[in-house]
Enzyme design. Structure first.
Site, PDB file in Angstrom:
ATOM      1  N   LYS A 180       1.281  -1.330  -0.043  1.00 24.73           N
ATOM      2  CA  LYS A 180      -0.769   0.286   0.401  1.00 24.73           C
ATOM      3  C   LYS A 180       1.018   1.342   0.315  1.00 24.73           C
ATOM      4  O   LYS A 180       1.594   1.371   0.848  1.00 24.73           O
ATOM      5  CB  LYS A 180      -0.812  -0.163   1.009  1.00 24.73           C
ATOM      6  CG  LYS A 180      -1.769   1.427   1.053  1.00 24.73           C
ATOM      7  CD  LYS A 180      -2.272   1.722   2.479  1.00 24.73           C
ATOM      8  CE  LYS A 180      -1.732   3.207   3.423  1.00 24.73           C
ATOM      9  NZ  LYS A 180      -2.090   3.968   2.658  1.00 24.73           N
TER      10      LYS A 180
ATOM     11  N   GLU B 181       9.850   0.411  10.439  1.00 22.49           N
ATOM     12  CA  GLU B 181      11.028   1.790  10.209  1.00 22.49           C
ATOM     13  C   GLU B 181      10.575   3.546  10.735  1.00 22.49           C
ATOM     14  O   GLU B 181       9.567   3.870   9.627  1.00 22.49           O
ATOM     15  CB  GLU B 181      11.598   2.256   9.005  1.00 22.49           C
ATOM     16  CG  GLU B 181      12.902   1.941   8.966  1.00 22.49           C
ATOM     17  CD  GLU B 181      12.505   3.749   7.883  1.00 22.49           C
ATOM     18  OE1 GLU B 181      12.839   4.283   9.257  1.00 22.49           O
ATOM     19  OE2 GLU B 181      13.065   4.047   7.070  1.00 22.49           O
TER      20      GLU B 181
ATOM     21  N   CYS C  59      12.789  10.910   7.337  1.00 20.75           N
ATOM     22  CA  CYS C  59      13.150   9.680   8.595  1.00 20.75           C
ATOM     23  C   CYS C  59      14.822  10.173   9.591  1.00 20.75           C
ATOM     24  O   CYS C  59      14.652  10.295  10.453  1.00 20.75           O
ATOM     25  CB  CYS C  59      12.733   8.864   8.634  1.00 20.75           C
ATOM     26  SG  CYS C  59      13.643   7.996   7.989  1.00 20.75           S
TER      27      CYS C  59
ATOM     28  N   GLU D  94       9.844  14.799  16.216  1.00 24.91           N
ATOM     29  CA  GLU D  94      10.211  15.292  14.670  1.00 24.91           C
ATOM     30  C   GLU D  94       9.614  16.141  14.052  1.00 24.91           C
ATOM     31  O   GLU D  94       8.043  16.337  14.379  1.00 24.91           O
ATOM     32  CB  GLU D  94       9.401  13.748  13.600  1.00 24.91           C
ATOM     33  CG  GLU D  94       9.936  13.667  12.463  1.00 24.91           C
ATOM     34  CD  GLU D  94      10.132  12.344  12.396  1.00 24.91           C
ATOM     35  OE1 GLU D  94       9.021  11.627  12.186  1.00 24.91           O
ATOM     36  OE2 GLU D  94      11.311  11.570  11.496  1.00 24.91           O
TER      37      GLU D  94
HETATM   38  P1  NDP Z   1       2.193   7.493   8.268  1.00 29.04           P
HETATM   39  O1  NDP Z   1       2.708   6.845   9.771  1.00 29.04           O
HETATM   40  O2  NDP Z   1       0.371   7.512   9.048  1.00 29.04           O
HETATM   41  O3  NDP Z   1       2.389   7.051   7.121  1.00 29.04           O
HETATM   42  C1  NDP Z   1       2.938   6.162   6.672  1.00 29.04           C
HETATM   43  C2  NDP Z   1       1.284   5.101   6.080  1.00 29.04           C
HETATM   44  O4  NDP Z   1       1.130   3.966   6.503  1.00 29.04           O
HETATM   45  C3  NDP Z   1       0.666   5.730   4.890  1.00 29.04           C
HETATM   46  O5  NDP Z   1       1.058   4.911   3.868  1.00 29.04           O
HETATM   47  C4  NDP Z   1      -0.189   5.694   5.975  1.00 29.04           C
HETATM   48  O6  NDP Z   1      -1.076   5.717   4.684  1.00 29.04           O
HETATM   49  C5  NDP Z   1      -0.210   4.488   6.375  1.00 29.04           C
HETATM   50  N1  NDP Z   1      -0.849   4.590   7.950  1.00 29.04           N
HETATM   51  C6  NDP Z   1      -1.690   5.357   8.036  1.00 29.04           C
HETATM   52  N2  NDP Z   1      -2.609   4.589   9.330  1.00 29.04           N
HETATM   53  C7  NDP Z   1      -2.537   3.616   9.172  1.00 29.04           C
HETATM   54  C8  NDP Z   1      -2.672   2.681  10.323  1.00 29.04           C
HETATM   55  N3  NDP Z   1      -3.671   2.555  11.168  1.00 29.04           N
HETATM   56  N4  NDP Z   1      -2.491   1.054  10.139  1.00 29.04           N
HETATM   57  C9  NDP Z   1      -1.378   0.658   9.199  1.00 29.04           C
HETATM   58  N5  NDP Z   1      -1.814   1.965   8.087  1.00 29.04           N
HETATM   59  C10 NDP Z   1      -1.120   2.863   8.941  1.00 29.04           C
HETATM   60  O7  NDP Z   1       2.396   8.922   7.860  1.00 29.04           O
HETATM   61  P2  NDP Z   1       1.937  10.295   7.655  1.00 29.04           P
HETATM   62  O8  NDP Z   1       2.316   9.878   6.995  1.00 29.04           O
HETATM   63  O9  NDP Z   1       0.820  10.025   8.251  1.00 29.04           O
HETATM   64  O10 NDP Z   1       2.816  11.162   8.253  1.00 29.04           O
HETATM   65  C11 NDP Z   1       2.525  11.472   9.693  1.00 29.04           C
HETATM   66  C12 NDP Z   1       3.844  11.864  10.348  1.00 29.04           C
HETATM   67  O11 NDP Z   1       4.444  10.376  10.477  1.00 29.04           O
HETATM   68  C13 NDP Z   1       4.606  13.106   9.542  1.00 29.04           C
HETATM   69  O12 NDP Z   1       4.208  14.179   9.572  1.00 29.04           O
HETATM   70  C14 NDP Z   1       6.118  12.761  10.088  1.00 29.04           C
HETATM   71  O13 NDP Z   1       6.672  13.423  11.091  1.00 29.04           O
HETATM   72  C15 NDP Z   1       5.875  11.245   9.953  1.00 29.04           C
HETATM   73  N6  NDP Z   1       6.853  10.411   9.113  1.00 29.04           N
HETATM   74  C16 NDP Z   1       7.390   9.727   9.524  1.00 29.04           C
HETATM   75  C17 NDP Z   1       8.070   8.593   8.739  1.00 29.04           C
HETATM   76  C18 NDP Z   1       9.243   8.114   9.014  1.00 29.04           C
HETATM   77  O14 NDP Z   1      10.249   7.982   7.557  1.00 29.04           O
HETATM   78  N7  NDP Z   1       9.708   8.294   9.631  1.00 29.04           N
HETATM   79  C19 NDP Z   1       7.659   9.341   7.086  1.00 29.04           C
HETATM   80  C20 NDP Z   1       6.225   9.430   6.962  1.00 29.04           C
HETATM   81  C21 NDP Z   1       5.818  10.532   8.001  1.00 29.04           C
HETATM   82  P3  NDP Z   1      -1.798   7.225   4.607  1.00 29.04           P
HETATM   83  O15 NDP Z   1      -1.123   7.563   3.195  1.00 29.04           O
HETATM   84  O16 NDP Z   1      -3.411   7.593   3.695  1.00 29.04           O
HETATM   85  O17 NDP Z   1      -2.078   8.194   6.062  1.00 29.04           O
END
Ligand code: NDP
Length: 786
Positions: A192, A266, A300, A397
């Site tokens: 996904k 991760e 990240c 973060e």
């Molecule tokens: P998320 O952790 O919410 O998203 C990562 C992935 O997980 C996306 O594909 C998301 O779908 C999916 N997801 C969301 N909720 C669930 C759930 N309950 N169960 C399974 N999968 C789920 O990150 P966001 O994109 O919402 O970003 C939020 C914050 O996270 C950012 O502001 C940032 O600070 C941090 N972040 C950190 C990352 C890293 O690598 N450390 C990467 C991305 C974000 P969908 O895209 O629809 O939300």
């Protein structure tokens, strides 16, 4: 206006990358994308669609299917069905698919790069030069592991169906980090992509179709967090691999607890960027640019906390501000832009709120004098100084281009500050004192430490966190353990055979007389006539004349050694990944002519030439696979020390091939020696040399640098003696009759070259032995201690 003034004020002209090919691709799909399940495109059961936009312009790019729980179920079922066949598919066959993915990504690199920039807002410079090349690299590297799984992970089996959930910050790269190792190890996947950035994953799905990947091996389901949650909870999934926020990681940990599902996470980070007073400050400033303004800081492992030694803090800040003033924020498709768009308004608001919080908590804010574009989602590079260690901006973060700077006095304090976080993803250490840098590196609790560098990634190096940054590794051999489980029995016991084209040896039955072929020698990348002016006849086992080859002599050998020596430094320094690519390309070009080679082999040996060509192709894949995986060790010597044991090439080698399996011997012996960085003079099988001379044309079309592989046909023992006596040859491998063994060993004493004696017929040595013979280990002692 003086020339100096012109040079100083020279403004950047616009350098836009054309969006048209990507827009055409969207248009060809009528701006609407279905789910990719079981190798087919299908509408979502939910009948719902969502929009993906370009964050730089806020314009709609496409509509994308919203997968519901029912769609997730279909995808998991398709992956389960495909697993039965895929998990039993020979490693070499999986390697071919992964290789095809790497190739396809390279061939469509610009389309991928532009599409990624449109969907994500990151600068084209980064998608073009970092994201997409790393994606291809990941598939190449894991093609190698698929090839080697049976020998290197003997006793391990794939897990089954893997659910993979990825974020929006590196959409295609995160896909590659997840999909490549999973498929290499024989798993099938349901992936996904993030809701904000689904497009390159959908283009990747098309690639899977184009290369004929069996249906269901890769399934791409687009959707939001609910889709991700449904995948996590699905009982048919054997493992979840997730990259994203720590918050969602925690939800997933709880949701999978007790289910028996394997899990790798991760997650977020707040990585320290530590600058000691003896650091090269100008380099460190450039390092900060790459640490926190790469990908708009939405990384990240971004170096988001600058820890700088007190004595140089002001100097560093001054340099940093001057550099920030020169950064360019704007249209991500402009090739001269450093910082593109923030992914979405919600993320922009989050950044703004956290920056506001930083100001309220008393930190000192600095931003460049210029304004960011008013349209679209942009945020300027931001520096906070006088940040308190416990403040929100030092702990949370931010996931944006915001750097929080703190000072320290001693290395101990630097370590304490660096570790004063719940995260532990990465750290960057800047000092000209390697003792100090290594000492601090061992004390910081993080999965990756970069010394005098930052944000370096490669498929061969594992990446992952300590503490709340998650667990599990992606990349390197360590990353493979996430996708396998131990079994009682060896996988190969199941007796799989290649599903490849099933070549059969055909007897040559030409009705026309064949055109006489001139087999010369291959020296310095060119076909050259033998110095002697003589040819040597080649006979079939039944006594029929099948061709002639040049009769090489001492002079030809000397020329070949000279060519190999000139090529040696360049080839040794060629990146392991490039060596691997060249070897894969050799296999690719050989396979184009498989039937012709099979026929020629059968003629010369009376054996199944088709099977030998297949084995030679596999041998080249194996050599390519090892090119970037034959790793050194770190020895536990006493004292505070790292002793790095690094395998190095031997140099110029002479290889006298055995009588039997002429093409396989060439591919296995020479391929492996080349993979390790040696340059070669090869004397092919004296009984069946025509496969080697036919191989010249394959070499000529495969980017093998001139002089790297030289081939001299002729009398084996005569040529062996010249090679063994030659002072510029570093090693000789001699496969021949016993009479020649002493000859070669005695003659080698001149420059004490290494020799390896092999029988003239019978099975070839195993690859692990060849790898050892093709390398020598250098130990580098690096003591440390602050
Ligand atoms: P998320 O952790 O919410 O998203 C990562 C992935 O997980 C996306 O594909 C998301 O779908 C999916 N997801 C969301 N909720 C669930 C759930 N309950 N169960 C399974 N999968 C789920 O990150 P966001 O994109 O919402 O970003 C939020 C914050 O996270 C950012 O502001 C940032 O600070 C941090 N972040 C950190 C990352 C890293 O690598 N450390 C990467 C991305 C974000 P969908 O895209 O629809 O939300």
């Amino acid at each position: 206006m003086t020339l100096t003034e012109i040079m100083e004020t020279l403004p950047y002209g616009p350098a836009p990358e054309a969006a048209q090919p990507a827009m055409d691709w969207l248009k060809a799909h009528k701006g609407k994308f279905q789910l990719f399940i079981a190798g087919k495109w299908r509408n979502p059961a939910s009948k719902e669609w969502f929009t993906t936009i370009n964050p730089a312009t806020a314009q709609k790019l496409a509509e994308v299917a919203q997968a519901s729980a029912a769609d997730v179920d279909e995808a998991v079922k398709a992956a389960r069905k495909a697993f039965a066949g895929w998990s039993q598919t020979k490693g070499h066959v999986r390697a071919r698919y992964l290789y095809a993915m790497a190739r396809q990504i390279q061939k469509h690199a610009r389309l991928f790069a532009v599409l990624e920039t449109l969907d994500n807002g990151k600068p084209i410079r980064e998608t073009r030069d970092i994201d997409i090349p790393l994606v291809a690299r990941h598939f190449y590297y894991h093609a190698g592991w698929a090839q080697l799984m049976e020998s290197e992970l003997a006793g391990y089996a794939p897990l089954g169906v893997v659910g993979q959930i990825i974020p929006w910050n590196f959409p295609l790269l995160m896909l590659a980090w997840k999909v490549a190792p999973a498929l290499a190890m024989g798993n099938t996947v349901v992936l996904k992509p993030a809701e904000f950035t689904p497009l390159t994953a959908l283009l990747f799905a098309e690639i899977c179709q184009n290369i004929g990947l069996p249906p269901g091996v890769v399934n791409i389901i687009t959707g939001d967090g609910k889709t991700g949650a449904a995948l996590v909870e699905h009982p048919g999934v054997d493992k979840i691999a997730f990259t994203g926020s720590t918050e969602v990681g925690r939800i997933i940990r709880k949701a999978t607890a007790g289910s028996g599902k394997k899990l790798s996470l991760e997650l977020g980070g707040k990585s320290p960027f530590v600058v000691f007073e003896d650091a090269d400050l100008d380099s460190a400033v450039e390092g900060v640019v790459d640490a926190i303004w790469f990908n708009q800081g939405q990384v990240c492992c971004a170096g988001s906390r600058l820890l700088v030694q007190e004595g140089i803090a002001e100097k560093m800040y001054t340099k940093l501000r001057a550099r920030m003033e020169k950064l360019r924020v704007g249209d991500p498709l402009d090739k001269a832009v450093d910082i593109g768009a923030i992914i979405a308004p919600v993320q922009l608001q989050k950044i703004q709120q956290l920056v506001q919080k930083g100001v309220e908590e008393g930190a000192k804010l600095w931003q460049p004098s210029w304004a960011v574009p008013a349209e679209g989602c942009f945020y300027p590079p931001t520096l906070f100084t006088e940040v308190a260690p416990a403040s929100t901006i030092a702990q949370e973060e931010i996931f944006g281009p915001v750097l929080a700077a703190l000072t320290f006095r001693t290395p101990e304090e630097a370590v304490r500050l660096a570790n004063n976080t719940r995260y532990g993803l990465a750290a960057s250490i800047w000092s000209e004192d390697i003792n100090l840098a290594l000492d601090v590196a061992t004390q910081i609790k993080a999965g990756t430490i970069w010394i005098n560098s930052t944000n370096l990634f490669d498929a061969a190096s594992g990446f992952g966190g300590y503490r709340e940054s998650g667990f599990g590794r992606e990349g390197g051999k360590e990353g493979l353990w996430e996708y396998v489980k131990k079994i009682e029995q060896h996988r190969t016991a199941q007796g799989q055979t290649s599903s490849a084209r099933g070549l059969t040896a055909r007897a040559s039955a030409e009705s026309l007389p064949p055109i006489d072929r001139t087999a010369k020698l291959f020296i310095g990348g060119k076909q050259v006539r033998p110095d002697s002016g003589y040819s040597k006849a080649v006979y079939a086992p039944d006594g029929r004349l099948v061709g002639e080859v040049g009769l090489g002599n001492r002079k030809d050998i000397r020329n070949a050694v000279e060519a190999a020596r000139s090529a040696q430094e360049g080839w040794r320094k060629t990146a392991a990944h490039s060596k691997a690519q060249i070897l894969y390309f050799l296999a690719e070009n050989l396979s184009q002519r498989a039937e012709e080679f099979a026929r020629r082999l059968s003629e010369q040996t009376g054996q199944d030439g088709g099977a030998e060509v297949e084995a030679a192709l596999e041998a080249l894949f194996t050599a390519a696979a090892w090119a970037d995986k034959y790793e050194g060790l770190v020895h536990p010597t006493p004292l505070r020390n790292v002793t790095l044991a690094i395998p190095e090439p031997i140099g110029v080698m002479g290889i006298l091939c055995p009588d039997d399996q002429p093409l396989l011997a060439l591919a296995r012996l020479a391929g492996t020696a080349l993979a390790m960085g040696n340059t070669l003079v090869v004397v092919p099988s004296p009984l069946a040399p025509l496969s080697a001379t036919d191989f010249y044309q394959v070499l000529e079309t495969s980017d093998v640098p001139a002089g790297t592989l030289n081939i001299v046909t002729g009398e084996r023992d005569e040529l062996a003696l010249t090679l063994a006596e030659h002072d510029d040859v570093d090693a000789v491998w001699y496969a021949g009759p016993q009479a020649g063994w002493a000859l070669v060993e005695k003659a080698s004493a001149g420059n004490m070259k290494r020799t390896w004696i092999l029988p003239s017929s019978g099975p070839l040595p195993d690859t692990d032995e060849i790898l050892r013979q093709a390398t020598q280990v250098k130990n580098i002692w690096v003591p440390y201690g602050a």
